[in-house]
Enzyme design. Structure first.
Site, mmCIF file in Angstrom:
data_model
loop_
_atom_site.group_PDB
_atom_site.id
_atom_site.type_symbol
_atom_site.label_atom_id
_atom_site.label_comp_id
_atom_site.label_asym_id
_atom_site.label_seq_id
_atom_site.Cartn_x
_atom_site.Cartn_y
_atom_site.Cartn_z
ATOM 1 N N ASP A 207 -3.689 9.926 15.330
ATOM 2 C CA ASP A 207 -3.493 9.910 14.067
ATOM 3 C C ASP A 207 -3.666 8.103 13.342
ATOM 4 O O ASP A 207 -3.816 8.146 11.929
ATOM 5 C CB ASP A 207 -2.621 10.112 13.196
ATOM 6 C CG ASP A 207 -1.626 10.929 11.617
ATOM 7 O OD1 ASP A 207 -2.771 11.033 11.578
ATOM 8 O OD2 ASP A 207 -0.979 9.675 10.975
ATOM 9 N N SER A 232 -2.508 12.355 5.516
ATOM 10 C CA SER A 232 -2.926 13.424 6.186
ATOM 11 C C SER A 232 -2.259 14.906 6.031
ATOM 12 O O SER A 232 -1.734 14.520 5.308
ATOM 13 C CB SER A 232 -2.707 13.638 8.184
ATOM 14 O OG SER A 232 -3.170 11.993 8.579
ATOM 15 N N GLN A 282 -8.617 16.647 12.770
ATOM 16 C CA GLN A 282 -7.799 16.366 11.089
ATOM 17 C C GLN A 282 -8.698 16.781 9.900
ATOM 18 O O GLN A 282 -9.806 15.820 9.859
ATOM 19 C CB GLN A 282 -7.065 14.677 11.340
ATOM 20 C CG GLN A 282 -6.405 14.912 10.157
ATOM 21 C CD GLN A 282 -5.952 13.598 10.443
ATOM 22 O OE1 GLN A 282 -5.722 11.897 10.130
ATOM 23 N NE2 GLN A 282 -4.813 13.049 11.148
#
Length: 290
Positions: A207, A232, A282
């Site tokens: 991430d 995110s 993502q």
């Protein structure tokens, strides 16, 4: 093993409150909210604690629902959705202050033989030829509008040796580039032979930089430069082959599109000897401040 890695491993060592309920500490990262990779890694750890030891994670799908409070613990509740002969499915909800902040579904599988093929690993410089992040990051301090950004980034990544193969977005704000980025990473210490632990640590790191290609496409430097705000939204990973998070992994990332205040990042993570270990996708909020 360094103190920073010890601290990270402590974050992943969740307290068992009930049979399928766990509590985790949290800490701020580079912004005043819990780092998304930490919540995802802790949720995967919670799921894995309810799964037979002969089954390793092979996929996860997650949504970030609310910003996490770094000053409060996070409670993870694991639901035992299915226990099959080969696959095990778990659902985990992370809660703070009585509200869900994160939702994860993860699937685990017993090791078995099957058809095997993969794409070719892309070319990349050797990680030893690249400067460690702790040396490279301070070079860009003059680009940051936030005077504490460098120190917070260094603290957030202290347990990870992360090396950019190309200059990061904050190196050249205002200059659009190809929406592709490569970083090498490994945790800063030797780990036990625990596939779940290695998967959790790869989830944690995944991430950190996945939306960099979105910024590169538009010449944006990121939150520390002050030209975008973001977070995110969701995260998906597929674990294809065994790997170790304490050995070099190449994170090859690209962005095929951005629109509507959102950007999509997709990536593959390779072992140094060329095995495709993980695929990652993502979507995140990427907005220009007004």
């Amino acid at each position: 093993m360094g103190e920073a890695l010890d601290d990270l491993l402590d974050l992943l060592d969740l307290e068992r409150v009930e049979e399928d309920i766990f509590r985790g500490r949290s800490r701020s990262a580079v912004v005043p909210r819990v780092f998304g990779g930490q919540v995802a890694a802790q949720a995967l750890a919670a799921a894995g604690r309810t799964v037979p030891e002969d089954r390793a994670p092979h996929s996860l799908h997650a949504y970030f629902l609310r910003a996490g409070d770094p000053d409060a613990p996070i409670v993870y509740t694991a639901d035992r959705i299915r226990d099959g002969r080969s696959f095990t499915t778990r659902r985990v909800v992370a809660v703070q202050h009585g509200r869900p902040v994160f939702h994860l579904s993860a699937s685990f599988q017993r090791d078995e033989e099957g058809l095997d093929h993969q794409a070719d690993m892309p070319p990349a410089p050797d990680p030893e030829t690249l400067p460690p992040g702790r040396e490279a990051l301070p070079r860009y301090a003059d680009r940051f509008t936030d005077p504490g950004a460098v120190d917070r980034l260094l603290e957030a990544r202290a347990a990870v040796d992360l090396r950019y193969a190309v200059e990061p977005p904050y190196a050249t704000p205002g200059e659009p580039r190809e929406p592709r980025s490569q970083v090498w990473f490994r945790v800063d210490g030797k780990l036990a032979d625990d596939p779940l632990l290695h998967a959790c640590l790869a989830t944690y790191v995944s991430d950190m930089t996945l939306l960099d290609p979105v910024l590169l496409a538009h010449g944006r430097g990121g939150w520390a430069v002050g030209d975008v705000v973001g977070a995110s939204l969701d995260h998906a990973m597929w674990f294809h082959r065994p790997f170790r998070a304490d050995e070099w992994l190449l994170y090859d990332q690209e962005s095929p599109t951005s629109s509507g205040g959102r950007g999509l990042g997709q990536a593959r993570i390779w072992t140094r000897d060329g095995r495709l270990a993980i695929s990652v996708v993502q979507e995140g909020v990427v907005r220009v401040p007004r």
